[in-house]
Design a protein around this motif. Structure first.
Motif, PDB file in Angstrom:
ATOM      1  N   TYR A 322       0.962  -1.203   0.112  1.00  0.00           N
ATOM      2  CA  TYR A 322       0.009   0.098   0.036  1.00  0.00           C
ATOM      3  C   TYR A 322       0.913   1.084   0.085  1.00  0.00           C
ATOM      4  CZ  TYR A 322      -3.277   3.669   1.623  1.00  0.00           C
ATOM      5  OH  TYR A 322      -4.123   4.558   1.773  1.00  0.00           O
ATOM      6  N   PRO A 323       0.741   2.123  -0.892  1.00  0.00           N
ATOM      7  CA  PRO A 323      -0.344   2.297  -1.981  1.00  0.00           C
ATOM      8  C   PRO A 323      -0.163   1.241  -3.101  1.00  0.00           C
ATOM      9  CG  PRO A 323       0.948   4.282  -2.197  1.00  0.00           C
ATOM     10  CD  PRO A 323       1.517   3.661  -0.759  1.00  0.00           C
ATOM     11  N   ASP A 324       1.181   0.886  -3.308  1.00  0.00           N
ATOM     12  CA  ASP A 324       1.411  -0.101  -4.264  1.00  0.00           C
ATOM     13  C   ASP A 324       2.844  -0.944  -3.759  1.00  0.00           C
ATOM     14  OD1 ASP A 324       3.861   0.784  -5.043  1.00  0.00           O
ATOM     15  OD2 ASP A 324       2.934   2.284  -6.425  1.00  0.00           O
ATOM     16  N   ALA A 325       2.996  -1.787  -4.580  1.00  0.00           N
ATOM     17  CA  ALA A 325       4.050  -2.989  -4.202  1.00  0.00           C
ATOM     18  C   ALA A 325       5.524  -2.399  -4.208  1.00  0.00           C
ATOM     19  CB  ALA A 325       4.176  -4.137  -5.055  1.00  0.00           C
ATOM     20  N   ALA A 349       5.876 -12.226  -2.155  1.00  0.00           N
ATOM     21  CA  ALA A 349       4.635 -11.493  -2.582  1.00  0.00           C
ATOM     22  C   ALA A 349       4.987 -10.333  -3.677  1.00  0.00           C
ATOM     23  CB  ALA A 349       3.808 -10.864  -1.364  1.00  0.00           C
ATOM     24  N   LEU A 350       6.073  -9.527  -3.039  1.00  0.00           N
ATOM     25  CA  LEU A 350       6.412  -8.352  -4.201  1.00  0.00           C
ATOM     26  C   LEU A 350       6.924  -8.749  -5.271  1.00  0.00           C
ATOM     27  CD1 LEU A 350       7.704  -6.004  -1.036  1.00  0.00           C
ATOM     28  CD2 LEU A 350       5.487  -6.158  -2.240  1.00  0.00           C
ATOM     29  N   MET A 351       7.704  -9.904  -5.328  1.00  0.00           N
ATOM     30  CA  MET A 351       8.440 -10.560  -6.455  1.00  0.00           C
ATOM     31  C   MET A 351       7.412 -10.810  -7.492  1.00  0.00           C
ATOM     32  SD  MET A 351      10.952 -13.694  -6.358  1.00  0.00           S
ATOM     33  CE  MET A 351       9.967 -15.072  -6.460  1.00  0.00           C
ATOM     34  N   GLN A 353       4.684  -9.322  -7.868  1.00  0.00           N
ATOM     35  CA  GLN A 353       4.001  -8.087  -8.300  1.00  0.00           C
ATOM     36  C   GLN A 353       4.483  -7.557  -9.675  1.00  0.00           C
ATOM     37  OE1 GLN A 353       1.062  -6.373  -6.884  1.00  0.00           O
ATOM     38  NE2 GLN A 353       0.992  -8.184  -5.871  1.00  0.00           N
ATOM     39  N   GLY A 354       6.088  -7.946  -9.932  1.00  0.00           N
ATOM     40  CA  GLY A 354       6.784  -7.674 -10.997  1.00  0.00           C
ATOM     41  C   GLY A 354       7.736  -6.746 -10.494  1.00  0.00           C
ATOM     42  N   ASP A 355       9.020  -6.703 -11.203  1.00  0.00           N
ATOM     43  CA  ASP A 355      10.260  -6.079 -11.107  1.00  0.00           C
ATOM     44  C   ASP A 355       9.992  -4.690 -11.277  1.00  0.00           C
ATOM     45  OD1 ASP A 355      11.228  -8.698 -10.852  1.00  0.00           O
ATOM     46  OD2 ASP A 355      12.300  -8.470 -12.748  1.00  0.00           O
ATOM     47  N   GLU A 356       9.229  -4.170 -11.933  1.00  0.00           N
ATOM     48  CA  GLU A 356       9.170  -2.804 -12.158  1.00  0.00           C
ATOM     49  C   GLU A 356       8.814  -1.896 -10.795  1.00  0.00           C
ATOM     50  OE1 GLU A 356       6.994  -5.096 -13.282  1.00  0.00           O
ATOM     51  OE2 GLU A 356       4.989  -4.624 -13.377  1.00  0.00           O
ATOM     52  N   PHE A 357       8.203  -2.579  -9.774  1.00  0.00           N
ATOM     53  CA  PHE A 357       7.929  -1.967  -8.476  1.00  0.00           C
ATOM     54  C   PHE A 357       9.196  -1.522  -7.807  1.00  0.00           C
ATOM     55  CE2 PHE A 357       3.738  -3.586  -9.322  1.00  0.00           C
ATOM     56  CZ  PHE A 357       2.933  -2.534  -9.197  1.00  0.00           C
ATOM     57  N   THR A 358      10.454  -2.173  -8.121  1.00  0.00           N
ATOM     58  CA  THR A 358      11.707  -1.985  -7.508  1.00  0.00           C
ATOM     59  C   THR A 358      12.319  -0.905  -8.104  1.00  0.00           C
ATOM     60  OG1 THR A 358      12.809  -3.557  -8.853  1.00  0.00           O
ATOM     61  CG2 THR A 358      11.647  -4.421  -6.713  1.00  0.00           C
ATOM     62  N   TYR A 384      15.840 -11.075  -4.516  1.00  0.00           N
ATOM     63  CA  TYR A 384      16.398 -10.079  -3.038  1.00  0.00           C
ATOM     64  C   TYR A 384      17.596  -9.543  -3.705  1.00  0.00           C
ATOM     65  CZ  TYR A 384      15.931  -8.826   1.723  1.00  0.00           C
ATOM     66  OH  TYR A 384      15.698  -7.956   3.252  1.00  0.00           O
ATOM     67  N   LYS A 385      18.527 -10.607  -3.507  1.00  0.00           N
ATOM     68  CA  LYS A 385      19.846  -9.941  -3.832  1.00  0.00           C
ATOM     69  C   LYS A 385      20.064  -9.201  -5.173  1.00  0.00           C
ATOM     70  CE  LYS A 385      24.401 -10.855  -3.703  1.00  0.00           C
ATOM     71  NZ  LYS A 385      25.348 -10.600  -2.210  1.00  0.00           N
ATOM     72  N   LYS A 386      19.311  -9.564  -6.191  1.00  0.00           N
ATOM     73  CA  LYS A 386      19.355  -8.944  -7.311  1.00  0.00           C
ATOM     74  C   LYS A 386      18.760  -7.399  -7.464  1.00  0.00           C
ATOM     75  CE  LYS A 386      19.009  -9.384 -12.357  1.00  0.00           C
ATOM     76  NZ  LYS A 386      17.901  -9.633 -13.303  1.00  0.00           N
TER      77      LYS A 386
END
Ligand code: 6R9
Length: 634
Positions: A322-325, A349-351, A353-358, A384-386
């Motif tokens: 919230y509000p997004d990943a 869970a975050l993985m 959702q897609g890499d773009e959120f990182t 996580y490492k990458k």
């Protein structure tokens, strides 16, 4: 002064050797870096038979003088707690060591005025707001024993925990904001009181959102009305090293959750030592652990460990999505977080959702990223490492338990060799071993596999289970003679690095939360139409393990989705949403041995879709049921 900080792998090895050759000398040296009102007479007295474990006996201290008072001379203006609220637009709160000291003192005075004193139990049912950390520390200041209950548990589960420890007070909030949700916390406390909590005299209510709540003059007290206006000095209660600091309830393979008891001196020394070394914390760093204070990780590594070391500890009210990943990474960038500590379930869970959120966040301040709560699978470790560690930041996979009080097997920041899915080597002072499950003999040499046990006490080992010492003995010290048994299975590679496989008892680990299968079965059985149930864990992509329930219903009951929903609702009511079954299969019978025991091995295999490797089922009393279970798998 701070405990010894390890500066290289060779340094780790020499410290480790010293801690094993002379544990008392090693821990006395670490302990002497803290403020004691009176020095201990004996460093260690122990046996694992009763068990009886005492560290720093005769020593007098107050842990809050070490978390707060002793930092005032050097870092009174430094941020102690950095609070990031649920809504990204709301301002963060920087609470300095001076302010935290004053708030803890005021709250300590308020608690004393409300009749709370040394040894009294105070239950917490609160969201992740600074007042939770403040009032936990206020309890420690006045020698009251805190028992924090995760605010996701149901009223029934809360009442059970309040009553087990005869808590005199419950501290809660009005509402709890998490993502888009607004949870009526006070309402659940009222429900618990309606179920019956005869020991509770006061409910101290923190105004969090300010919305309407029901009020009962006979026991409800506003936190701000009692705390504001108190003196900002509060004499700390002098505690014996072995006086109880807190109780924390956790699930086991049998019966109701048990209250794990930690004491003042050893817990202080070990949480600070482990925090400093695993995270390689340096003065000025901003450290963030995303756990909830309702779990041991929050106790040891949001509150005590960091504050003992004079760290800046970030406390987050919200949720990762919230509000997004991208929220975690947004917060890391915003506050220039240096050490980040989270759970595999959040990473997965975050993985998903897609890499773009990182992307698009400056994570360049990260120096160490950590994982805790359950085995981290290789894919999640690599991701996580990458994506978070940008391939350069070391990952520490920290294995430990509520009962161990602090991290036991882990890398020391970037100083240790790293291998995905391997927690690595034990911390100094920790003597793990692998034990053959049939002979109960230690497995020597490498590689090896077996039950994970610990041979020698460390300062923050549990001392007892509240009100039932025999249970502590049976659960942890009877399975393997002379050792502490963890309930986990593990492997050691050729280099002696440990890989934790998971629980070998009837405990499932759902999103890093421990649940006893018996506990969930008892909850399911509360439904009037349920005759019998059996619960097992099965592999789940995000949660690590999901809950699979096999349920026998009474004649005439419609075995349909409506009943499934009712059963789920029953479990929510008895324990809370974290325990609700992911899958429910209605069955006519459960596979049982001739002595009447449910053969869980078969249930686990079927739930996991591994029906081709069931093994020998001919010893069952009712082998014919296996076919039905396989065909009806959901
Ligand atoms: C700190 C905490 C303890 C159980 C433990 C084990 C599992 C925790 C782990 C891990 C593999 C890790 N566990 N950390 N398994 N690798 N890094 O989680 O305490 O809630 O008491 O759970 O969690 O099975 O026995 P707690």
């Amino acid at each position: 002064m701070l405990p010894t900080q390890i500066t290289s792998f060779e340094h780790y090895q020499s410290e480790y050797a010293r801690s094993v050759n002379d544990p008392e000398g090693f821990w006395a040296k670490q302990a002497s870096t803290f403020n004691w009102r009176k020095k201990w007479d004996h460093v260690l007295e122990w046996n694992f038979e009763e068990p009886n474990i005492k560290w720093f006996q005769g020593g007098k201290l107050n842990i809050t003088e070490n978390c707060l008072d002793r930092h005032l001379a050097t870092r009174s203006q430094q941020t102690a707690l950095l609070f990031e609220p649920n809504a990204p637009g709301d301002p963060a709160r920087h609470i300095s060591y001076r302010e935290l000291y004053e708030e803890v003192c005021k709250t300590g005075n308020a608690l004393r005025e409300l009749g709370i004193g040394k040894g009294d139990r105070v239950c917490f049912y609160m969201p992740m707001v600074p007042e939770l950390a403040i009032s936990v520390l206020a309890c420690a200041r006045i020698g009251a024993i805190h028992s924090v209950v995760f605010a996701g548990f149901s009223a029934q589960a809360l009442a059970d925990r309040v009553n087990d420890a005869d808590c005199k007070m419950i501290i809660c909030s009005d509402y709890n904001k998490r993502g888009n949700k607004n949870i009526g916390v006070k309402e659940i406390v009222d429900e618990a009181l309606a179920i019956g909590c005869p020991s509770v005299q006061t409910v101290l209510v923190h105004r969090n959102t300010g919305e309407e709540i029901a009020w009962d003059e006979s026991y409800d007290v506003w936190y701000h009305e009692k705390v504001d206006g108190q003196a900002a000095e509060c004499p700390a209660e002098e505690m014996d090293a072995e006086d109880v600091l807190f109780i924390l309830y956790t699930s086991g393979s049998t019966g109701k959750p048990k209250g794990v008891v930690h004491t003042c001196g050893g817990y202080m020394v070990y949480t600070a030592y482990s925090f400093l070394n695993v995270f390689q914390y340096q003065p000025g760093d901003v450290y963030w652990c995303t756990a909830d204070i309702g779990w041991i990780t929050g106790h040891s590594y949001i509150v005590y460990g960091p504050l003992l070391c004079g760290a800046t500890s970030l406390m987050f009210e919200g949720v990762p999505t919230y509000p997004d990943a991208g929220r975690f990474w947004e917060v890391c960038a915003k506050h220039k977080v240096n050490q980040f500590y989270t759970a595999p379930t959040a990473i997965r869970a975050l993985m998903a959702q897609g890499d773009e959120f990182t992307e698009g966040y400056d994570l360049s301040h990260l120096k160490v990223i950590g994982s805790v709560g359950e085995p981290i699978n290789e894919e999640a470790w690599e991701w996580y490492k990458k994506h978070i560690g940008k391939d350069t930041v070391p990952v520490v996979d920290t294995w430990w338990q509520t009962e161990t009080g602090g991290m036991m097997i882990s890398g020391m920041g970037g100083h240790s060799p790293q291998k995905p899915t391997f927690a690595g080597y034990p911390l100094p002072g920790i003597q793990p071993c692998l034990v053959d499950k049939n002979t109960m003999q230690e497995e020597e040499g490498n590689p090896a596999a077996g039950l994970l046990a610990i041979k020698f006490p460390w300062p923050s080992i549990l001392r007892t289970t509240w009100g039932d010492h025999l249970r502590c003995k049976h659960t942890y010290f009877s399975t393997i003679p002379g050792m502490y048994f963890t309930g986990d299975g593990a492997r050691r590679d050729a280099d002696g690095m440990y890989r934790i496989i998971g629980r070998v008892d009837d405990v499932v680990n759902v999103s890093g939360h421990r649940l006893g299968t018996a506990e969930v079965e008892n909850a399911i059985d509360e439904h009037p139409q349920v005759v019998e149930s059996a619960v097992v864990g099965y592999p789940h992509d995000i949660k690590g393990q999901g809950i699979y329930a096999y349920v026998i219903v009474g004649a005439g009951a419609g075995a349909d989705d409506a009943l499934r929903a009712e059963i789920v609702a029953t479990v929510r009511q008895e324990i809370g949403p974290i325990a609700k079954p992911d899958k429910i299969q209605f069955v006519s019978a459960l596979p049982k041995t001739r002595s009447g025991k449910i053969m869980r091995r078969i249930l686990r295999k079927i739930a996991a879709g591994e029906q081709d490797s069931l093994g020998d089922v001919s010893t069952l009393l009712n082998p014919e049921v296996v076919e039905e279970l396989i065909l009806g798998r959901v």
